[in-house]
Design an enzyme around this catalytic site. Structure first.
Site, PDB file in Angstrom:
ATOM      1  N   GLU A   1       4.335   7.755   4.774  1.00  0.00           N
ATOM      2  CA  GLU A   1       3.860   6.682   3.194  1.00  0.00           C
ATOM      3  C   GLU A   1       2.454   7.865   3.242  1.00  0.00           C
ATOM      4  O   GLU A   1       1.133   7.321   3.613  1.00  0.00           O
ATOM      5  CB  GLU A   1       3.063   5.775   2.575  1.00  0.00           C
TER       6      GLU A   1
ATOM      7  N   HIS B   1      -0.598  10.498   2.754  1.00  0.00           N
ATOM      8  CA  HIS B   1      -0.507  11.606   1.674  1.00  0.00           C
ATOM      9  C   HIS B   1      -1.569  12.837   1.898  1.00  0.00           C
ATOM     10  O   HIS B   1      -2.401  12.882   2.339  1.00  0.00           O
ATOM     11  CB  HIS B   1      -1.476  10.139   0.777  1.00  0.00           C
TER      12      HIS B   1
ATOM     13  N   HIS C   1       5.229   3.787  -5.923  1.00  0.00           N
ATOM     14  CA  HIS C   1       3.526   3.749  -5.193  1.00  0.00           C
ATOM     15  C   HIS C   1       2.865   3.008  -6.257  1.00  0.00           C
ATOM     16  O   HIS C   1       2.593   3.192  -7.690  1.00  0.00           O
ATOM     17  CB  HIS C   1       3.569   4.799  -4.971  1.00  0.00           C
TER      18      HIS C   1
ATOM     19  N   ASP D   1      -0.436   5.078   5.070  1.00  0.00           N
ATOM     20  CA  ASP D   1      -1.310   5.493   4.298  1.00  0.00           C
ATOM     21  C   ASP D   1      -2.341   6.608   4.815  1.00  0.00           C
ATOM     22  O   ASP D   1      -3.239   6.452   4.454  1.00  0.00           O
ATOM     23  CB  ASP D   1      -1.587   4.236   3.355  1.00  0.00           C
TER      24      ASP D   1
END
Length: 324
Positions: free
Chosen positions: A7, A9, A161, A285
């Site tokens: 995950e 970004h 999300h 993250d």
């Protein structure tokens, strides 16, 4: 030990500009802290260098929230397509280090299905990044059933999300504390997590996993609050008699949990009360969290079984996203 973070970004200039000028989403302010803008725009050598420093072998890239969700269809379609093509190019340049979640124009469900099909044979794309709503329309709305069915048929896990609650909810439940605290409470403090957790519970209650038993969904932050209340939530099973199983049972067959940078032993212990190590995924993250190699190593030591360490570090992601 090999590590895959699922995950991680990034964003495009076009999506960033749209969010700042057209969306009215105040949570975009969280993307401006420190060097976040620079890191979000980079899916090349600079990111790979950070991965080397952190001991991350592979990142599965995903557009930073809220992506193109809620963006009017013509613009959302173009921005989603551009993002998917850009990330395919990044993966082609670093095939051993990157894979990607597909960005979908959910304001137009037919176009979302078309974009899934367009990227179906692209080895860069291995999952879907989604949110619990597109505008005011929830992910469990029947108009999205074909999208979810297509994801299931293609073997693309859907990451649900967090996103900021609607304005009306923010005014009712997340206001009156001052601008900074209002925004914090509506996002990372609590609101984000309620939104994502509720979206997945609604998918279960809508019978989504009965219609699409192969569909796999990922929830970040150790289940987005839901796991801690699952015993109580499971009481809905008495009312949801249309379901084939109890609500909690779908967490053992269709729901996966991601760490989202929160390498907290007590959260791991709680998760293992409700699911197995086979359904827990490492996620950093990035760049909102910056996990370090030593922290990952110490966290994995909490698992007495070496095989379980391998599962969470990389094997579960390889199996779920077809990376092996």
């Amino acid at each position: 030990m090999k590590t895959i973070a699922i995950e991680e970004h990034w964003t495009t200039p076009g999506i960033d500009r749209m969010l700042r000028t057209e969306s009215g989403d105040p949570s975009i302010a969280h993307n401006d802290r420190g060097d976040l803008p620079e890191r979000l725009f980079d899916i090349g050598d600079q990111r790979v260098a950070w991965m080397d420093e952190a001991g991350i072998d592979v990142q599965i890239l995903s557009i930073a929230p809220p992506g193109t969700h809620g963006c009017p269809a013509p613009r959302g379609i173009a921005l989603s397509r551009e993002a998917n093509d850009l990330v395919s190019e990044a993966v082609a340049k670093h095939p051993g280090r990157f894979r990607a979640m597909t960005t979908l124009p959910m304001s137009d469900p037919d176009a979302a299905v078309a974009e899934l099909q367009r990227t179906a044979n692209d080895p860069a794309h291995v999952g879907v990044m989604s949110y619990g709503r597109s505008g005011e329309r929830p992910l469990d709305d029947p108009v999205y059933d074909e999208v979810l069915g297509a994801a299931a048929a293609l073997g693309r896990p859907v990451f649900v999300h967090p996103q900021i609650p609607p304005e009306s909810v923010r005014q009712a439940s997340y206001s009156g504390l001052g601008p900074d605290l209002d925004l914090g409470l509506a996002t990372y403090g609590l609101g984000w997590h309620y939104e994502a957790g509720l979206a997945v519970i609604r998918l279960i209650l809508r019978g989504t996993f009965d219609r699409h038993p192969e569909l796999q969904v990922v929830l970040g932050h150790w289940g987005e609050v839901v796991l801690f209340a699952l015993d109580r939530i499971d009481s809905l099973s008495h009312t949801a008699t249309h379901l084939e199983r109890r609500v909690s049972e779908y967490f053992r067959t269709n729901i996966h949990l991601a760490t989202s940078g929160m390498l907290v032993p007590r959260m791991l212990r709680n998760a293992l009360e409700y699911t197995t190590a086979d359904r827990i995924l490492l996620s950093g993250d990035y760049p909102f969290h910056r996990v370090e190699a030593a922290a990952i190593t110490e966290f994995l030591k909490e698992l007495p079984n070496p095989e379980d360490r391998e599962k969470i570090a990389h094997a579960n992601a390889e199996a779920l996203y077809g990376l092996s």
